[in-house]
Design an enzyme around this catalytic site. Structure first.
Site, PDB file in Angstrom:
ATOM      1  N   ASP A 172       0.876  -1.173   0.000  1.00 41.55           N
ATOM      2  CA  ASP A 172       0.000   0.000   0.000  1.00 41.55           C
ATOM      3  C   ASP A 172       0.910   1.218   0.000  1.00 41.55           C
ATOM      4  O   ASP A 172       1.714   1.385   0.922  1.00 41.55           O
ATOM      5  CB  ASP A 172      -0.883  -0.062   1.263  1.00 41.55           C
ATOM      6  CG  ASP A 172      -1.567   1.261   1.591  1.00 41.55           C
ATOM      7  OD1 ASP A 172      -1.555   2.175   0.752  1.00 41.55           O
ATOM      8  OD2 ASP A 172      -2.122   1.361   2.709  1.00 41.55           O
TER       9      ASP A 172
ATOM     10  N   GLU B  44      -3.506   4.289  -2.708  1.00 42.44           N
ATOM     11  CA  GLU B  44      -3.973   3.871  -1.380  1.00 42.44           C
ATOM     12  C   GLU B  44      -5.487   4.028  -1.235  1.00 42.44           C
ATOM     13  O   GLU B  44      -6.180   3.125  -0.753  1.00 42.44           O
ATOM     14  CB  GLU B  44      -3.260   4.676  -0.285  1.00 42.44           C
ATOM     15  CG  GLU B  44      -3.814   4.355   1.106  1.00 42.44           C
ATOM     16  CD  GLU B  44      -2.951   4.862   2.261  1.00 42.44           C
ATOM     17  OE1 GLU B  44      -2.617   6.052   2.295  1.00 42.44           O
ATOM     18  OE2 GLU B  44      -2.614   4.029   3.135  1.00 42.44           O
ATOM     19  N   GLU B  45      -5.979   5.180  -1.654  1.00 41.58           N
ATOM     20  CA  GLU B  45      -7.413   5.442  -1.490  1.00 41.58           C
ATOM     21  C   GLU B  45      -8.246   4.444  -2.300  1.00 41.58           C
ATOM     22  O   GLU B  45      -9.268   3.939  -1.831  1.00 41.58           O
ATOM     23  CB  GLU B  45      -7.744   6.877  -1.910  1.00 41.58           C
ATOM     24  CG  GLU B  45      -7.212   7.951  -0.935  1.00 41.58           C
ATOM     25  CD  GLU B  45      -5.818   8.449  -1.272  1.00 41.58           C
ATOM     26  OE1 GLU B  45      -5.194   7.885  -2.209  1.00 41.58           O
ATOM     27  OE2 GLU B  45      -5.329   9.390  -0.608  1.00 41.58           O
TER      28      GLU B  45
HETATM   29  N1  AR6 Z   1      -0.774  -0.894  -9.140  1.00 44.54           N
HETATM   30  C1  AR6 Z   1       0.490  -0.598  -9.545  1.00 44.54           C
HETATM   31  N2  AR6 Z   1       0.970   0.650  -9.636  1.00 44.54           N
HETATM   32  C2  AR6 Z   1       0.167   1.676  -9.326  1.00 44.54           C
HETATM   33  C3  AR6 Z   1      -1.165   1.458  -8.911  1.00 44.54           C
HETATM   34  C4  AR6 Z   1      -1.626   0.104  -8.822  1.00 44.54           C
HETATM   35  N3  AR6 Z   1      -2.864  -0.172  -8.449  1.00 44.54           N
HETATM   36  N4  AR6 Z   1      -1.719   2.651  -8.673  1.00 44.54           N
HETATM   37  C5  AR6 Z   1      -0.777   3.579  -8.937  1.00 44.54           C
HETATM   38  N5  AR6 Z   1       0.369   3.011  -9.335  1.00 44.54           N
HETATM   39  P1  AR6 Z   1       0.640   7.120  -5.589  1.00 44.54           P
HETATM   40  P2  AR6 Z   1       2.731   7.871  -3.654  1.00 44.54           P
HETATM   41  C6  AR6 Z   1       1.646   3.683  -9.697  1.00 44.54           C
HETATM   42  O1  AR6 Z   1       0.712   8.499  -6.123  1.00 44.54           O
HETATM   43  O2  AR6 Z   1       3.523   8.718  -4.591  1.00 44.54           O
HETATM   44  C7  AR6 Z   1      -2.027   8.861  -1.305  1.00 44.54           C
HETATM   45  O3  AR6 Z   1      -2.843   9.969  -1.033  1.00 44.54           O
HETATM   46  C8  AR6 Z   1       1.487   4.945 -10.537  1.00 44.54           C
HETATM   47  O4  AR6 Z   1       2.601   4.991 -11.412  1.00 44.54           O
HETATM   48  O5  AR6 Z   1      -0.653   6.601  -5.129  1.00 44.54           O
HETATM   49  O6  AR6 Z   1       3.477   6.977  -2.713  1.00 44.54           O
HETATM   50  C9  AR6 Z   1      -1.501   8.246  -0.029  1.00 44.54           C
HETATM   51  O7  AR6 Z   1      -2.459   8.294   1.006  1.00 44.54           O
HETATM   52  C10 AR6 Z   1       1.548   6.057  -9.511  1.00 44.54           C
HETATM   53  O8  AR6 Z   1       1.991   7.280 -10.066  1.00 44.54           O
HETATM   54  O9  AR6 Z   1       1.694   6.900  -4.377  1.00 44.54           O
HETATM   55  C11 AR6 Z   1      -0.310   9.099   0.261  1.00 44.54           C
HETATM   56  O10 AR6 Z   1      -0.669  10.284   0.931  1.00 44.54           O
HETATM   57  C12 AR6 Z   1       2.559   5.520  -8.534  1.00 44.54           C
HETATM   58  O11 AR6 Z   1       2.269   4.103  -8.493  1.00 44.54           O
HETATM   59  C13 AR6 Z   1       0.223   9.441  -1.130  1.00 44.54           C
HETATM   60  O12 AR6 Z   1      -0.890   9.294  -2.012  1.00 44.54           O
HETATM   61  C14 AR6 Z   1       2.469   6.114  -7.156  1.00 44.54           C
HETATM   62  O13 AR6 Z   1       1.145   6.081  -6.656  1.00 44.54           O
HETATM   63  C15 AR6 Z   1       1.290   8.471  -1.574  1.00 44.54           C
HETATM   64  O14 AR6 Z   1       1.814   8.864  -2.811  1.00 44.54           O
END
Ligand code: AR6
Length: 522
Positions: free
Chosen positions: A300, A318-319
């Site tokens: 996650d 995550e959401e």
């Molecule tokens: N499977 C594989 N890859 C994925 C998927 C999926 N289901 N969904 C997204 N990606 P991000 P962060 C890829 O932005 O930067 C939330 O609000 C996709 O390339 O969700 O760690 C949390 O609560 C995407 O750009 O994660 C935190 O506050 C990248 O993974 C914050 O966002 C990153 O996804 C975390 O942000």
């Protein structure tokens, strides 16, 4: 690519060879109630296949969840004219909802009777929007709301012992039934949890995520945001529809474990002396952590406040995960914000919905019939680990030695464990948090290597990135580069980048040069 040619060119470790929970089911530890593990159901009964709440004595203190039915009665001088307790007011309001024919207005009125101090702050636009446009097509709120109110009112029967708060720097676990979770979430929906609406710094629960759903109902009338919140509500109502429907075969009857893991700094790896090679990597631009990763340790991409913006307007990995599996949302009730050396592991949640799109294109798709098998303790073979990456306001900061080490340690805390299922992950920290996926992939591979686990990495449609990580992994393994060596190169890269007059080099180019140099010395 779909053409046979591009398939042939693609060589990566086959996903079928990666270990899942079912492959390792013998290695599961039995569910033992211990000082660090609170089990909210009776383990004697579960051996006979019956789920009964565990009996105990409730407490109202700073170590446990403050349940709404335990709210202390204000002191009164006249016993005979004592004002009703908060729970009596709540019970009365929810009881009216169980009587049927409920408009959204009735729901609002009920919620506001026991949250009157927020009457100028809370709005319910998103709920009205859903009610006006969608409920006839999706879930019939007229029959659903009474069932949800009834479920919320079952709280005193369903939870009969205190729920500990999973506080910082404690290794603590909670196991509860899916029915207990649904009851707690019904209470969250009706915003009954006391002391949880004030999130200002210094307030009692400032270090905890929010749990009452009021923020999900509110909106500043921006029509696109309203529509997105309505899609979130579809997932939420579908969940409540499933758990309150006695005829639904998908009605859950299992258990879920929430475990906070804290590894003291002194027990974290010495990265400069880890002489271990990388483990196997399956990488693909197709597929997702949630589906193809089922049975593996599914990452996650978390906020340090577990669930991030799921009850607000956030709609990224995550959401969306929490909307597909709303049982995860209950973690917000008891999980204090994660420190750098901590993670939260959740074993056994069910998946209720399929969704499509991402962020602004998100929509609820359809019910998901979860056929994932159960372990001996009625938990699904599904395990999620919440690890929060650093949020880089300035992406350049991520190459500093301290930040690299922080991310290595965070990934290690998440991946460490006796059960060596593969890790299902992707661009952790590389969306909202602006990380560089090439660096984060290496960091995760290093933490996986030290934890002796293989990895499935989904690049979310990015073919170029998948190829680059794949070939980097290949040259690292062919040349038997170990984690300690890689760590030293990362440190060197970081020193190089720190010098202002140097243009930032490409990380993989830098490492390839190092490998070339190393090979020429042999
Ligand atoms: N499977 C594989 N890859 C994925 C998927 C999926 N289901 N969904 C997204 N990606 P991000 P962060 C890829 O932005 O930067 C939330 O609000 C996709 O390339 O969700 O760690 C949390 O609560 C995407 O750009 O994660 C935190 O506050 C990248 O993974 C914050 O966002 C990153 O996804 C975390 O942000």
């Amino acid at each position: 690519g779909t053409s046979p040619k591009s398939k042939e060119q693609w060589t990566t470790y086959p996903i079928q060879k990666l270990k899942t929970m079912q492959d390792l089911s013998r290695e599961f530890n039995p569910l033992l109630p211990k000082k660090e593990h609170t089990i909210l159901i009776d383990m004697e009964w579960i051996r006979k296949g019956v789920i009964v709440p565990h009996q105990g004595t409730h407490v109202w203190d700073s170590h446990h969840v403050k349940l709404p039915h335990l709210y202390p009665r204000p002191p009164s001088h006249h016993k005979s004219h004592a004002p009703p307790s908060r729970w009596e007011v709540t019970r009365h309001a929810l009881h009216r909802l169980t009587k049927g024919s409920n408009s959204i207005g009735d729901v609002q009125t009920a919620i506001m009777t026991y949250n009157s101090s927020n009457k100028d702050k809370w709005t319910f636009d998103a709920l009205y929007y859903y009610g006006q446009r969608l409920h006839r097509m999706e879930n019939n709120l007229h029959s659903l709301i009474p069932k949800m109110a009834k479920l919320a009112l079952d709280l005193p029967e369903l939870i009969q012992k205190p729920i500990p708060l999973l506080r910082q720097q404690q290794n603590q676990a909670i196991t509860m039934s899916q029915q207990q979770i649904s009851c707690l979430l019904a209470n969250a929906f009706f915003c009954t949890f006391p002391h949880r609406n004030d999130t200002k710094p210094g307030s009692e629960y400032a270090n905890y995520p929010t749990i009452n759903f009021s923020s999900l109902f509110a909106n500043k009338t921006d029509p696109t945001k309203l529509a997105l919140k309505a899609e979130k509500l579809k997932a939420i109502f579908h969940y409540f529809n499933t758990v309150t429907n006695d005829e639904d075969a998908a009605k859950p009857e299992g258990l879920v474990t929430f475990e906070r893991i804290s590894i003291p700094t002194s027990q974290l790896p010495q990265w400069k002396s880890q002489k271990v090679p990388l483990t196997n990597l399956h990488i693909s631009p197709e597929g997702s952590i949630e589906e193809e990763g089922t049975g593996m340790l599914q990452v996650d991409f978390a906020s340090k406040y577990i669930g991030g913006g799921v009850l607000g307007s956030g709609l990224v990995q995550e959401e969306i995960l929490f909307l597909m599996s709303p049982e995860l949302i209950v973690a917000r009730l008891f999980t204090e914000k994660l420190a750098d050396n901590e993670c939260l592991k959740i074993t056994g949640p069910q998946m209720y919905s399929l969704t499509s799109g991402y962020s602004k294109t998100f929509s609820w798709l359809c019910p998901y019939n979860d056929r994932t098998k159960h372990d001996n303790w009625k938990r699904r073979y599904r395990q999620i680990v919440a690890i929060d990456a650093l949020d880089f306001k300035n992406p350049k900061e991520q190459y500093s030695k301290d930040n690299i080490k922080r991310e290595l340690n965070k990934a290690f805390v998440g991946f460490h464990g006796d059960m060596k299922t593969a890790i299902a992950t992707g661009n952790w920290g590389c969306g909202a948090f602006k990380g560089d996926p090439k660096l984060k992939a290496l960091i995760q591979l290093m933490a996986a290597a030290v934890s002796r686990r293989d990895m499935a990495y989904f690049t979310f449609g990015n073919k170029e990135l998948a190829k680059e990580i794949q070939s980097m992994h290949e040259i690292l393994t062919i040349n038997k580069v170990t984690v300690d060596k890689l760590y030293n190169w990362l440190k060197e890269f970081s020193r190089h980048n720190a010098r202002e007059h140097h243009l930032p080099k490409d990380l993989y180019g830098f490492i390839s040069e190092k490998i070339g140099h190393m090979a020429s010395l042999l």
